[in-house]
Design an enzyme around this catalytic site. Structure first.
Site, short mmCIF file in Angstrom:
data_model
loop_
_atom_site.label_atom_id
_atom_site.label_comp_id
_atom_site.label_asym_id
_atom_site.label_seq_id
_atom_site.Cartn_x
_atom_site.Cartn_y
_atom_site.Cartn_z
N GLU A 31 0.80 -1.23 0.00
CA GLU A 31 0.00 0.00 0.00
C GLU A 31 0.83 1.28 0.00
O GLU A 31 0.51 2.23 0.71
CB GLU A 31 -0.94 0.00 1.21
C1 TNX Z 1 -4.35 -4.05 4.83
S1 TNX Z 1 -2.69 -6.42 4.51
C2 TNX Z 1 -3.06 -3.84 5.26
C3 TNX Z 1 -2.81 -3.50 6.67
C4 TNX Z 1 -4.08 -3.34 7.43
C5 TNX Z 1 -5.04 -4.43 7.04
C6 TNX Z 1 -6.30 -4.41 7.83
C7 TNX Z 1 -1.65 -5.40 4.22
C8 TNX Z 1 -0.47 -5.87 3.62
N1 TNX Z 1 -1.95 -4.12 4.52
O1 TNX Z 1 -2.04 -2.34 6.76
O2 TNX Z 1 -3.80 -3.39 8.78
O3 TNX Z 1 -5.35 -4.30 5.68
O4 TNX Z 1 -7.09 -5.51 7.56
#
Ligand code: TNX
Length: 532
Positions: free
Chosen positions: A348
């Protein structure tokens, strides 16, 4: 005369039956999770007695430790001494010569039980299986009057996947040492062998780095909601590693970057992209041209963040100071981490330009390799060139997993729709999120990593990991409620072959596990899918 004969016959019959151990439940009904590869029961049974003892066959500290664990697990409820030695004993742990593997067998006869493996880890798994073959009352921490019997029979077992992991996000809400250790205990009983610690994120930096002390002084202070945060000193972290290693669990530390870095960006201004312009304005590097002269002036640190949005932060990927920083962090972490992996995050990074992201991920993998470790990263890292041995952790995009496979790299399976322990059970759950799915116990159980995604085959998969993100999770009770019973389902997905797994059978076994949790005082979600 006839009368006295009857009495003698009755006495003989009584004494014969009293020598025999009471009936035990067949092994396949004892509630062993994860289900072993092979189980068979025969009619007799073994009964633990006040004279029982553990006999170690073989040598080494690891073997002794497993022997002690076995005795420690059996002593409290039985009240028996159960000494551990090398001379004799009816509970035999046999370290067999040969190439070390996690495979083990448990043989149960009326007079003795023997666990065999070529590795101490295998014996440890055999021990965990044996504990679950005893009546659930064995979990009591004080003496109970009970027939401590196990059915005669044989168990043979080995894991389906080499990597069986669980992740704790200690960044969003800090998790104490005691609670991490408690989680390790539960993981160990389910034959997990990797603990991934998500040590840094926008909301907190939780591992002491001596060369950059403000990371924890500033970045470790708070957590989601603005409550007091915390961090592990290097000594704490080493203690967790040792505690896990004693239970055959390897720690994988994660430094999430270049996104999810607000806590670091709040600690050190120089890691932020952009510069302070002479007129007092702040400009980011992506907003257009900036006078070259002022590039090495430091931007202001970011504000501390206590919300739960994602995707807004990034390191300055085009400044050398960022790589000096990353190398310092990785070097200190590697010095403390005996395991083969460093997790570099990579998820992300929505405000990092694509080419900057790729450049950053490739460079960071090189730093990890330079210190002799392999990188794991969330599936987005596969958009960059992966180093040999780097692992992409599939959570969202199959396309990314396929990029990794095309490059000859392996996948760690954590599909958010099945494996995320922070997802709500259903629409009435008060904890957790539901952006990926509602995950009831059967959803967590009923999937096969090898067929989950068309482009990902069994041979591409290193293993399975169950992440617990903690945006909404604040204490041990919350952790237990979200993790149990789903963590047991994922343990079985990771350990047992798909052919051996069966939801109806699991429903029965998990109900027995529920009894064990009740005895031990471990909380769990009483899923309506189970007749508890
Ligand atoms: C997505 S999973 C994210 C996390 C969040 C999560 C919450 C991932 C690699 N990144 O930063 O905590 O969703 O479900």
């Amino acid at each position: 005369m006839k009368h006295s004969f009857q009495i003698i016959a009755a006495l003989v019959a009584f004494s014969i039956s009293s020598c025999q151990a009471p009936n035990a439940v067949p092994l396949d009904q004892t509630g062993i999770i994860p289900i072993p590869s092979f189980l068979s029961s025969s009619s007799g049974s073994f009964e633990l007695s006040s004279g029982s003892s553990v006999q170690l066959v073989g040598s080494g500290e690891d073997l002794k430790r497993v022997g002690n664990y076995l005795a420690e697990n059996l002593r409290p409820a039985t009240g028996y001494d159960i000494p551990v030695g090398t001379d004799t004993g009816d509970l035999i742990l046999e370290l067999v010569a040969g190439e070390a593997s996690e495979k083990y067998s448990v043989e149960i006869k009326s007079d003795w039980i023997k666990i065999s493996s070529t590795s101490a880890a295998g014996l440890y798994y055999g021990m965990q299986t044996l504990i679950k073959a005893f009546p659930a009352e064995i979990e009591n921490t004080s003496v109970v009057d009970y027939d401590w019997v196990v059915s005669e029979g044989k168990i043979e077992d080995e894991p389906e996947f080499a990597y069986r992991g669980a992740m704790l996000d200690v960044a969003r809400h800090f998790i104490s040492m005691e609670d991490v250790k408690h989680y390790i205990d539960q993981m160990a009983s389910l034959k997990f062998n990797f603990l991934h610690l998500h040590l840094t994120d926008d909301q907190g930096w939780r591992i002491e780095i001596k060369s950059w002390p403000k990371l924890t002084e500033i970045g470790g202070k708070t957590e989601v909601g603005g409550t007091e945060g915390g961090f592990f000193t290097q000594e704490d972290y080493a203690e967790i590693i040792t505690y896990a290693a004693e239970r055959f669990i390897t720690v994988v530390p994660e430094i999430d970057m270049p996104g999810h870095t607000n806590a670091a960006l709040a600690s050190y201004g120089e890691l932020n992209p952009g510069v302070n312009l002479p007129n007092g304005d702040f400009a980011t590097m992506n907003e257009g041209k900036i006078d070259f002269d002022i590039l090495d002036k430091n931007p202001q640190p970011a504000e501390i963040y206590t919300g739960i949005e994602v995707g807004f932060s990034t390191f300055a990927t085009n400044k050398e100071i960022t790589y000096t920083f990353v190398e310092d962090v990785i070097r200190e972490l590697v010095e403390l981490t005996p395991g083969p992996y460093i997790h570099i995050g990579g998820d992300e990074s929505h405000v990092t330009e694509k080419e900057d992201y790729i450049y950053f991920i490739e460079r960071v993998q090189e730093i990890v390799s330079k210190y002799g470790k392999k990188s794991i990263g969330w599936d987005e890292i596969a958009t960059a060139k992966l180093s040999p041995g780097s692992v992409a952790q599939f959570w969202a995009l199959e396309e990314n997993a396929k990029f990794a496979i095309e490059q000859g790299n392996q996948i760690l399976m954590s599909p958010a729709k099945r494996a995320y322990l922070d997802m709500q059970y259903d629409s009435t759950s008060t904890l957790g999120l539901h952006w990926a799915a509602y995950i009831e116990l059967d959803d967590a159980y009923n999937w096969d990593p090898a067929t989950y995604s068309e482009g990902i085959n069994k041979s591409d998969i290193l293993g399975v990991e169950a992440p617990l993100w903690t945006e909404t999770i604040t204490d041990r009770a919350d952790i237990e409620y979200m993790a149990f019973p789903r963590l047991t389902a994922l343990a079985e997905v990771a350990w047992s072959s798909n052919e051996r797994r069966n939801w109806e059978d699991f429903q029965k076994r998990i109900a027995i596990q529920g009894k064990r949790w009740d005895i031990k005082g471990v909380g769990f979600y009483r899923s309506p899918k189970v007749n508890w």
